[in-house]
Design a protein around this motif. Structure first.
Motif, PDB file in Angstrom:
ATOM      1  N   ALA A 139      -2.049  13.819  84.055  1.00  0.00           N
ATOM      2  CA  ALA A 139      -3.011  13.272  83.105  1.00  0.00           C
ATOM      3  C   ALA A 139      -3.090  14.150  81.853  1.00  0.00           C
ATOM      4  O   ALA A 139      -3.587  13.719  80.829  1.00  0.00           O
ATOM      5  N   PHE A 140      -2.586  15.370  81.920  1.00  0.00           N
ATOM      6  CA  PHE A 140      -2.641  16.305  80.800  1.00  0.00           C
ATOM      7  C   PHE A 140      -1.694  15.867  79.692  1.00  0.00           C
ATOM      8  O   PHE A 140      -0.573  15.473  79.935  1.00  0.00           O
ATOM      9  N   LYS A 141      -2.190  15.998  78.448  1.00  0.00           N
ATOM     10  CA  LYS A 141      -1.402  15.599  77.282  1.00  0.00           C
ATOM     11  C   LYS A 141      -1.395  16.725  76.260  1.00  0.00           C
ATOM     12  O   LYS A 141      -2.443  17.259  75.903  1.00  0.00           O
ATOM     13  N   ALA A 142      -0.207  17.101  75.786  1.00  0.00           N
ATOM     14  CA  ALA A 142      -0.048  18.079  74.705  1.00  0.00           C
ATOM     15  C   ALA A 142       0.443  17.317  73.476  1.00  0.00           C
ATOM     16  O   ALA A 142       1.368  16.511  73.572  1.00  0.00           O
ATOM     17  N   CYS A 143      -0.178  17.584  72.331  1.00  0.00           N
ATOM     18  CA  CYS A 143       0.126  16.821  71.119  1.00  0.00           C
ATOM     19  C   CYS A 143       0.554  17.759  69.992  1.00  0.00           C
ATOM     20  O   CYS A 143       0.111  18.901  69.928  1.00  0.00           O
ATOM     21  N   LEU A 144       1.383  17.225  69.108  1.00  0.00           N
ATOM     22  CA  LEU A 144       1.900  17.992  67.978  1.00  0.00           C
ATOM     23  C   LEU A 144       1.572  17.269  66.682  1.00  0.00           C
ATOM     24  O   LEU A 144       1.855  16.076  66.545  1.00  0.00           O
ATOM     25  N   LEU A 145       0.979  17.973  65.750  1.00  0.00           N
ATOM     26  CA  LEU A 145       0.714  17.448  64.411  1.00  0.00           C
ATOM     27  C   LEU A 145       1.798  17.985  63.482  1.00  0.00           C
ATOM     28  O   LEU A 145       2.067  19.185  63.466  1.00  0.00           O
ATOM     29  N   ALA A 149       0.334  20.986  58.494  1.00  0.00           N
ATOM     30  CA  ALA A 149      -0.351  20.891  59.779  1.00  0.00           C
ATOM     31  C   ALA A 149      -1.173  22.147  60.081  1.00  0.00           C
ATOM     32  O   ALA A 149      -2.316  22.042  60.543  1.00  0.00           O
ATOM     33  N   THR A 150      -0.616  23.314  59.813  1.00  0.00           N
ATOM     34  CA  THR A 150      -1.357  24.543  60.107  1.00  0.00           C
ATOM     35  C   THR A 150      -2.564  24.703  59.188  1.00  0.00           C
ATOM     36  O   THR A 150      -3.631  25.129  59.630  1.00  0.00           O
ATOM     37  N   ARG A 151      -2.412  24.339  57.906  1.00  0.00           N
ATOM     38  CA  ARG A 151      -3.575  24.394  56.992  1.00  0.00           C
ATOM     39  C   ARG A 151      -4.656  23.411  57.438  1.00  0.00           C
ATOM     40  O   ARG A 151      -5.849  23.733  57.417  1.00  0.00           O
TER      41      ARG A 151
END
Length: 171
Positions: free
Chosen positions: A49-55, A120-122
């Motif tokens: 059920a765990f989700k890792a997301c990338l911006l 993304a980092t800003r």
């Protein structure tokens, strides 16, 4: 229909017996194959059920900053069975434009949100405090806070760091 029965009756008893044996063998063979065929693993991977997301910026996971992070996330997903996904922010490349995309990842209940690249980092650095329950990791220059850390890539490659971040978040 009657014509079919007449043709059956015209066959010699030997032919009728042969047809019956052939039909019985085909049915029996089909049943035996269905029962005795080797079982196969399901083709679809069973995810947690765990989700890792990338911006990312508008280049998505093909961008020079995001590609190595995505590679590490993929390796972590293979090991942990965590779901991974990304969201690319279209131009214009401003923090104001990227904020709704970051909010979308938070609303998707990502267990951890990674940010790769300048935009993304800003965006994460500027907005992480307003998303107090979410956890963020930035790959690049970024601040730190209670729910925000900068990935340590001093001793390992970026893919290895991303893999470790996701694997640790799952555990």
């Amino acid at each position: 229909m009657r014509g079919g029965c007449d043709r059956w009756r015209r066959l010699s008893p030997g032919w009728r017996a042969g047809v019956c044996v052939a039909v019985a063998a085909a049915v029996t063979g089909g049943v035996l194959f269905a029962v005795l065929r080797p079982s196969h693993e399901p083709r679809a991977r069973q995810y947690l059920a765990f989700k890792a997301c990338l911006l990312t910026d508008s280049h998505g996971i093909t961008g020079k900053d995001a590609a190595p992070v995505w590679k590490g996330m993929q390796r972590a997903s293979l090991k942990t069975h965590a779901k991974i996904q990304y969201l690319a922010v279209p131009d214009p490349a401003t923090v104001a434009n990227a904020r709704p995309y970051l909010a979308s990842l938070v609303q998707r209940h990502c267990g951890i949100i990674l940010a790769a690249g300048d935009l993304a980092t800003r965006t994460v650095t500027a907005n992480a405090p307003s998303f107090g329950t979410a956890r963020f990791v930035v790959f690049g220059v970024g601040g730190a806070g209670p729910n925000l850390v900068a990935a340590d890539t001093s001793a390992v490659t970026v893919p290895a760091a991303a893999e470790r971040v996701v694997s640790d978040a799952v555990a």
